[in-house]
Design an enzyme around this catalytic site. Structure first.
Site, PDB file in Angstrom:
ATOM      1  N   GLU A  45     -16.703 -17.801 -21.185  1.00  0.00           N
ATOM      2  CA  GLU A  45     -16.270 -18.078 -22.559  1.00  0.00           C
ATOM      3  C   GLU A  45     -14.755 -18.358 -22.601  1.00  0.00           C
ATOM      4  OE1 GLU A  45     -17.199 -14.681 -24.951  1.00  0.00           O
ATOM      5  OE2 GLU A  45     -16.686 -15.660 -26.853  1.00  0.00           O
ATOM      6  N   LYS A 115     -19.931 -20.922 -31.251  1.00  0.00           N
ATOM      7  CA  LYS A 115     -20.428 -19.544 -31.399  1.00  0.00           C
ATOM      8  C   LYS A 115     -20.755 -19.259 -32.855  1.00  0.00           C
ATOM      9  CE  LYS A 115     -19.089 -14.976 -29.551  1.00  0.00           C
ATOM     10  NZ  LYS A 115     -17.953 -14.263 -28.874  1.00  0.00           N
ATOM     11  N   CYS A 149     -21.891 -15.576 -25.465  1.00  0.00           N
ATOM     12  CA  CYS A 149     -21.633 -14.133 -25.486  1.00  0.00           C
ATOM     13  C   CYS A 149     -22.447 -13.377 -26.540  1.00  0.00           C
ATOM     14  CB  CYS A 149     -20.129 -13.909 -25.679  1.00  0.00           C
ATOM     15  SG  CYS A 149     -19.576 -12.222 -25.331  1.00  0.00           S
TER      16      CYS A 149
END
Lengths: 265, 265
Positions: A45, A115, A149
């Protein structure tokens, strides 16, 4: 669909605010991974700029999905003939997203993902949350999705991508040792319950007070861990096999039988 | 909310088609569990009649939720002052459901649950699939939900019950050794991702060609396995603590942050 795909997950220490340094070391690792036969290299990330860099730096460094970072990575991908997934801060209008992009071995931008589930103040202080997304890209006939994540920790996200038709989901991450459970236990469950391969590429080391726990892994659609890194820097290799996908889908049929998408929750 | 609840999970071999025998041994085990301090005893899926008994027997033996099985179990619960969760075939109109019911220590029927996700021909040959459900019962101030076996493998089901307010979900099951992964790995993930306690009560032994794998367990809201049985008959005890629930919910906030219920999937 190519019978096998060869993956390389780059479990590295972050190098915050050193974009040129990160691109240089990416060039080296991409070269080695390609020489080892990898079709695709997955970085953690926010790899290009580092992750825990603060809102001011995120705002200053963010690029569009077709900006300077993309051009630099495309050059590396073409030079070594390997697809690359990398995390970076993406600017669009007034927003900056925590993004990951896949660039093909010919330099084409295949998929940009933002995200959707922000993790605590670390994310909320730096990024905007993106709309839910389930777009896929194709690599040698494999349909592949992206999550980042904390997104993985919500079963709804992996389900959405799997229902869109993914064979595999790649997950750049920056997971802390307090959450080793996610790496060791949740990753294979996400693979099993959706009949997809999952590749989870984490950092080791630290950015100031934020520490990362390694344990990058690749899990198969039957919940088996095909490869798992330790807690040191490592390029983790794994081969995913279409026959294993087919066998798992013959045996486990959760994706077809989940009823919640058809009815009220 | 009482600070602690004491659970007993009865991991037994099935005794198919021996209803009187099952009620007799339930009486003995409930007595022992109560004397050991358990507030509630959880039996496996279809405990009263056995599970792999065939459609004809299921049709012949099925009872309403307030029928003879319920009365017998209520007598046992009252005699030993312990709540009991038991699986049985439930008749309603033209349907037979794979059901589990909780009866309180005073004999009150607290909650009846019907399996929503049927597992292969074993279930589909014997039962109707029930509408999705998220009702809870209360025990000493704890809000508790029920799922049955294969239901747990779909994250949507646990999420639905957790969003309805569950502190704990009890899962009578009949899980085969081929799916030990569900017992060992998925149960703690369901607990972690929903910030609930999960208790999974399995059989050991076999019913003709269907074998069961034991490994009953209780997982905490932080993904820790509080207690896990082996692969032999056992009454598994565990204590769940309200402070652990509160601490896990302070630390992990997935339930509050999951976005899929608010937006399109």
């Amino acid at each position: 669909m190519q019978a096998q795909l060869h993956l390389a997950l780059w479990q590295c220490a972050p190098l915050p605010l050193k974009m040129a340094g990160n691109l240089l070391r990416l060039d080296n690792v991409a070269k080695d991974a390609a020489q080892s036969g990898a079709d695709i290299l997955v970085c953690p990330e926010m790899f290009i700029t580092g992750y825990n860099i603060g809102a001011a730096q995120v705002q200053a460094l963010a690029q569009t999905a077709d900006g300077a970072f993309a051009n630099a990575v495309a050059g590396i991908a073409k030079r070594h003939a390997i697809a690359i997934v990398y995390g970076y801060p993406e600017r669009e209008g007034g927003h900056v997203f925590n993004a990951a992009q896949c660039i093909a071995a010919d330099g084409t931008r295949l998929l940009n993902y933002r995200k959707t589930h922000l993790f605590g103040e670390l994310d909320r202080g730096q990024f905007s949350a993106a709309p839910l997304q389930s777009a896929l890209f194709e690599l040698h006939g494999w349909k592949i999705g992206l999550l980042i994540c904390y997104d993985l920790e919500f079963p709804e996200n992996m389900r959405r991508v799997a229902l869109a038709g993914a064979d595999m989901v790649l997950v750049p991450t920056a997971n802390m040792p307090d959450y080793d459970f996610v790496s060791t236990t949740m990753v294979p469950v996400r693979a099993f319950e959706n009949q997809v391969f999952v590749a989870y590429a984490n950092y080791v080391g630290a950015e100031s007070d934020v520490h990362y726990g390694g344990l990058s892994s690749v899990a198969s659609p039957n919940g088996q861990v095909l490869a798992r890194a330790g807690q040191e820097p490592e390029v983790l290799f794994a081969t995913v096999d279409a026959n294993q996908l087919i066998a798992a889908r013959m045996r486990n049929t959760h994706l077809a039988e989940a009823r919640a998408r058809l009815e009220d929750r």
